[in-house]
Design a protein around this motif. Structure first.
Motif, mmCIF file in Angstrom:
data_model
loop_
_atom_site.group_PDB
_atom_site.id
_atom_site.type_symbol
_atom_site.label_atom_id
_atom_site.label_comp_id
_atom_site.label_asym_id
_atom_site.label_seq_id
_atom_site.Cartn_x
_atom_site.Cartn_y
_atom_site.Cartn_z
ATOM 1 N N PRO A 19 5.302 1.121 6.073
ATOM 2 C CA PRO A 19 6.682 2.254 6.713
ATOM 3 C C PRO A 19 7.591 1.491 5.552
ATOM 4 O O PRO A 19 8.543 0.736 5.240
ATOM 5 C CB PRO A 19 6.412 1.510 7.684
ATOM 6 C CG PRO A 19 5.388 0.876 8.162
ATOM 7 C CD PRO A 19 4.559 0.409 6.806
ATOM 8 N N GLY A 20 8.579 2.715 5.553
ATOM 9 C CA GLY A 20 10.115 2.779 4.211
ATOM 10 C C GLY A 20 9.624 2.215 3.050
ATOM 11 O O GLY A 20 10.276 1.785 2.454
ATOM 12 N N TYR A 21 8.187 2.390 2.483
ATOM 13 C CA TYR A 21 8.166 1.826 0.794
ATOM 14 C C TYR A 21 8.206 2.619 0.242
ATOM 15 O O TYR A 21 8.965 3.652 0.233
ATOM 16 C CB TYR A 21 6.614 1.476 0.672
ATOM 17 C CG TYR A 21 5.757 1.119 -0.845
ATOM 18 C CD1 TYR A 21 6.312 0.012 -0.395
ATOM 19 C CD2 TYR A 21 5.875 1.792 -1.110
ATOM 20 C CE1 TYR A 21 5.671 -0.539 -2.146
ATOM 21 C CE2 TYR A 21 5.240 1.436 -2.978
ATOM 22 C CZ TYR A 21 5.695 0.243 -3.029
ATOM 23 O OH TYR A 21 5.151 0.060 -4.051
ATOM 24 N N PHE A 65 3.323 4.668 -2.985
ATOM 25 C CA PHE A 65 2.531 4.434 -1.837
ATOM 26 C C PHE A 65 2.378 2.500 -2.203
ATOM 27 O O PHE A 65 2.286 2.484 -3.590
ATOM 28 C CB PHE A 65 1.252 5.027 -1.758
ATOM 29 C CG PHE A 65 -0.149 5.818 -2.614
ATOM 30 C CD1 PHE A 65 -0.468 4.513 -3.677
ATOM 31 C CD2 PHE A 65 0.571 7.082 -3.278
ATOM 32 C CE1 PHE A 65 -1.470 4.913 -3.978
ATOM 33 C CE2 PHE A 65 0.067 6.993 -4.059
ATOM 34 C CZ PHE A 65 -0.726 6.144 -4.570
ATOM 35 N N PRO A 66 1.861 2.178 -1.209
ATOM 36 C CA PRO A 66 1.774 0.424 -2.219
ATOM 37 C C PRO A 66 0.445 0.270 -2.527
ATOM 38 O O PRO A 66 -0.262 1.307 -2.089
ATOM 39 C CB PRO A 66 2.239 -0.571 -1.008
ATOM 40 C CG PRO A 66 1.704 0.916 0.536
ATOM 41 C CD PRO A 66 2.281 2.096 0.185
ATOM 42 N N VAL A 67 0.237 -0.520 -3.614
ATOM 43 C CA VAL A 67 -1.413 -0.345 -4.363
ATOM 44 C C VAL A 67 -1.576 -1.650 -4.043
ATOM 45 O O VAL A 67 -0.996 -2.939 -4.609
ATOM 46 C CB VAL A 67 -1.277 0.353 -5.734
ATOM 47 C CG1 VAL A 67 -2.268 -0.370 -6.370
ATOM 48 C CG2 VAL A 67 -0.815 1.584 -5.828
ATOM 49 N N VAL A 68 -2.263 -2.363 -3.478
ATOM 50 C CA VAL A 68 -2.634 -3.826 -3.264
ATOM 51 C C VAL A 68 -3.666 -4.181 -3.153
ATOM 52 O O VAL A 68 -4.810 -3.328 -3.307
ATOM 53 C CB VAL A 68 -2.470 -3.965 -1.342
ATOM 54 C CG1 VAL A 68 -2.681 -5.679 -0.795
ATOM 55 C CG2 VAL A 68 -1.073 -3.722 -0.628
ATOM 56 N N VAL A 69 -4.356 -4.853 -3.824
ATOM 57 C CA VAL A 69 -5.393 -6.046 -4.836
ATOM 58 C C VAL A 69 -6.412 -7.121 -3.608
ATOM 59 O O VAL A 69 -5.066 -7.737 -3.249
ATOM 60 C CB VAL A 69 -5.527 -5.765 -5.906
ATOM 61 C CG1 VAL A 69 -6.488 -7.251 -6.845
ATOM 62 C CG2 VAL A 69 -4.722 -5.147 -6.488
ATOM 63 N N ALA A 70 -6.889 -7.181 -3.961
ATOM 64 C CA ALA A 70 -8.501 -7.932 -2.992
ATOM 65 C C ALA A 70 -8.604 -8.258 -3.991
ATOM 66 O O ALA A 70 -10.009 -8.418 -4.476
ATOM 67 C CB ALA A 70 -9.259 -7.405 -1.545
#
Length: 283
Positions: free
Chosen positions: A184-186, A64-69
């Protein structure tokens, strides 16, 4: 900066930490350091670095995507976390950098490996494996930090696909939207293969380093750290530019360089000076 390393080499490499203080009348960080000093505690340096590599590898290759703020500063290990994430949403005034050379070591959790991969993707096609190694060396050896997210993008610390938020109050919402857009589609990224420059590339970068020493812009211990960084960026004596290697080989060299530097008196002196004064030692 809470871990001055042992000077006893790889077999005895270990972490340090502050004694947990009853701060009482210690009114400043310097007072607490002067009063309580250091104490040894495990785990070994090898295990510590291996856990970091495993953690960041799990972040990078998660399903799954891991996104940093990102707001404020991300130096050293904080920067290395960013480099392994699927995407970053940074506040415009964020400051980012790999600053480990200031305390006499190289990035120990995949930072220079990720910078080498990024520079390789940008510059290798027209110039071969030497140009990416030089670009990564110039950034890491100088411990350069960005003055803004826009400068971080120019330095390669942020990708063109990473977002920049002008209004800090909107940062979390923008990061959440970026994460949802990626779902989606990651799929996790493919594991890269990198051609290392080998002895010829190492010689070219050493010439750059020696010129800095002669000009007085680099110190004797800067050269020690720089040579360790060069050897890992170029693969050492066994590297063959025609035989790309994977991340595991690069991180193994990274760990050896990190632990070897922890055993040098110059690095120990830098760490102790940084902890005592909050300023880097030019030795």
């Amino acid at each position: 900066m809470g871990w001055p390393p042992s000077a006893s080499g790889e077999d005895k490499a270990s972490l340090w930490s502050w004694k947990r203080p009853d701060e009482g009348d210690c009114r400043s960080r310097r007072d607490r350091r002067r009063r309580y000093g250091f104490r040894h505690r495990g785990p070994s340096g090898n295990a510590f670095i291996d856990r970091g590599h495993a953690t960041f590898r799990a972040i990078k290759y998660a399903p799954f995507p891991v996104v940093v703020a990102l707001a404020g500063m991300a130096f050293g290990g904080g920067c290395e976390i960013l480099l392994h994430c699927s995407a970053i949403q940074a506040h415009a005034e964020a400051s980012i950098g790999l600053v480990e050379t200031k305390i006499g070591v190289v990035p120990g959790w995949g930072g220079y490996k990720e910078m080498l991969i990024r520079q390789y993707a940008l510059t290798a096609a027209p110039h071969g494996p030497v140009a990416p190694a030089i670009a990564a060396f110039n950034l890491i050896a100088s411990a350069r930090v960005s003055g803004s997210a826009f400068e971080a993008r120019n330095l390669g610390l942020l990708r063109v696909t990473d977002g920049i938020t002008m209004n800090r109050d909107r940062l979390l919402a923008d990061a959440k939207r970026k994460a949802l857009d990626l779902v989606p589609g990651y799929s996790a990224p493919e594991r890269p293969k990198i051609a290392l420059a080998g002895l010829s590339g190492a010689a070219a970068i050493r010439n750059l380093l020696d010129s800095e020493v002669i000009a007085g812009r680099a110190t004797a211990h800067d050269r020690v750290v720089g040579i360790a960084l060069i050897d890992t960026l170029t693969g050492g004596v066994s590297a063959d530019p025609l035989k790309p290697v994977g991340e595991d080989e690069i991180t193994a060299m990274e760990k050896r360089a990190f632990i070897a530097l922890c055993g040098t008196p110059g690095t120990v002196a830098r760490v102790k000076h940084m902890l005592a004064t909050g300023k880097p030692l030019r030795n």
